[in-house]
Motif scaffolding. Structure first.
Motif: not given
Length: 480
Positions: A410-411, A406-407, A364, A361, A403
């Protein structure tokens, strides 16, 4: 291409509009000629939307102002030195220009403005026959002294006068040939193309600002690739954007590699498709297209032939960003555009590490932080940069980027990712540590930012505790 009858009907409807009818009546009453000219007439024949209303007249700029003032909601004379008066009439913006007969003196970067007296002479001094069309008003007489209608039918770009004379009068027309070939999907006839090659060096007489504007218009067309190819093949790109032809790297029979020039044009094409399909950016987007075209310009300077036939381009992202910054500044692009394009080029390889292993995370968050307000453009550039013909590899990269996005989503929802900052501000840092403004506050701020990126939101209380622990360790260390 519409039939002549259909185009004339369309022009008749345009002439009957309140704006055009009011102008035509006013100029006729004042005893002056008026004609709708250039793009609007051309586009009526091509069935394209008519967005700009351009007129030409035998009236001088002072006379134009006297005629339009009583019928205009607003008027301006910023182009008065070049014979152009702008006005807003019946809610539409128009430009009216005195007949022109100007030319370059051979050394100047700007044309010597000379007003003419004849519509036909004005038209034959224009850039291309398809733009040298006029509709006399209010009588609706089509004027085509150079065979522009035939060239529209034949989808041909040709100069009204000999191309050597036309390009000598204004060398920028050579860049306009590339732009119109892309914009209209027309081919440049052989003599005109040959003159572009012969006279390529004349483009050096044109100011950087005019070159920049024309290159921008080319890139903002729906499909600029053909125009860019024409600039490269004619030698014009070598003088105005030399980093692009430099992408045609020398081939080595033992060191095969992807054609960087063709790859860059494909990336540009794919970026335009993503720009349109994703619908997030305003389209067309100049920053996006500049970054796509220039993203690999650092490769020629970093190319290394490795043992076993491999080719490497280590750090071409960093080198390319520096080259882009230098070139765009030379072309007088604004600072925001220069910074955005350079940043995208610098970051365009970052994603490819995502497929080497799962990103944390923290990684990202850093990707989003480093992209800043260029994140959507970076999404597009990274996706467009995949030009492999290996379907399996292309799908793998596409799925990986899906992907990643998408991450990020979400974050972003959980952590307000677009505004990542420490959970304590400068004032709070000074209060907690009992320090005054100075370098130590910036050092503490950076510690908290790294903490935020690594661990996400931990709350002000936990951040305060971690800050105090960091401070205690710093004070107790020999270098503290």
């Amino acid at each position: 291409m519409q039939t002549v009858a259909a185009a004339l009907d369309r022009l008749g409807e345009l002439a009957a509009s309140p704006t055009v009818a009011r102008l035509a009546s006013a100029f006729e009453a004042a005893g002056h000629e008026l004609a709708l000219v250039g793009g609007p007439v051309r586009d009526a024949f091509l069935g394209r939307p008519v967005n700009d209303l351009d007129f030409t007249t035998d009236a001088t700029p002072d006379q134009i102002l006297a005629i339009v003032k009583p019928i205009a909601e607003a008027h301006w004379d910023i182009g008065r030195a070049f014979g152009t008066i702008g006005a807003k009439i019946a809610g539409e913006t128009v430009e009216i220009t005195t007949y022109r007969a100007d030319a370059y003196d051979g050394d100047s970067r700007k044309p010597e403005v000379v007003f003419g007296t004849s519509l036909e002479d004005d038209l034959t001094r224009r850039d291309f026959t398809v733009n040298a069309l006029a509709l006399r008003l209010p009588g609706l007489a089509l004027v085509d002294p150079s065979g522009g209608i035939e060239d529209l039918i034949g989808t041909t770009l040709r100069t009204p006068a000999a191309p050597e004379q036309s390009f000598g009068d204004d060398p920028l027309r050579m860049l306009r040939a590339a732009r119109f070939s892309a914009q209209l999907g027309f081919h440049v006839e052989d003599a005109t193309r040959d003159a572009m090659t012969t006279l390529a060096a004349e483009i050096d007489r044109i100011s950087a600002e005019r070159v920049r504007d024309e290159l921008s218009k080319l890139l903002l067309t729906d499909s600029p690739g053909g125009g860019i190819r024409l600039l490269v093949e004619s030698g014009l790109a070598a003088r105005v954007l030399p980093e692009v032809p430099a992408l045609q790297l020398e081939r080595d029979e033992h060191h095969r590699h992807k054609d960087v020039y063709e790859h860059s044009l494909t990336v540009l094409e794919q970026a335009i498709a993503y720009e349109k399909s994703r619908g997030v950016l305003d389209s067309p987007d100049l920053v996006m297209r500049l970054a796509a075209l220039l993203h690999d310009i650092g490769k020629p300077a970093t190319r290394r032939l490795e043992p076993g036939g491999a080719v490497s381009f280590y750090h071409h992202d960093v080198v390319g960003a520096k080259l882009a910054r230098k070139r765009l500044r030379a072309l007088r692009f604004d600072n925001d555009t220069v910074a955005a394009v350079a940043r995208l080029i610098e970051l365009h390889l970052r994603f490819f590490g995502y497929t080497d292993g799962a990103w944390t995370d923290s990684a990202v968050r850093r990707y989003v932080r480093d992209a800043g307000d260029q994140l959507e453009r970076l999404h597009i550039l990274a996706r467009a940069d995949v030009t492999t013909r290996n379907r399996r590899k292309a799908d793998q990269l596409a799925f990986a980027y899906d992907d990643l996005e998408q991450r990020i989503a979400v974050l972003a929802e959980e952590e307000e990712l677009a505004a990542v900052r420490p959970e304590l501000d400068g004032a709070e840092i000074m209060r907690i540590l009992d320090v005054k403004p100075g370098p130590v506050v910036g050092e503490a701020y950076r510690f908290l930012l790294e903490l935020r990126l690594d661990e996400g939101p931990i709350g002000p209380d936990a951040a305060t505790e971690r800050l105090r622990a960091w401070w205690a360790q710093r004070e107790s260390s020999p270098s503290g």
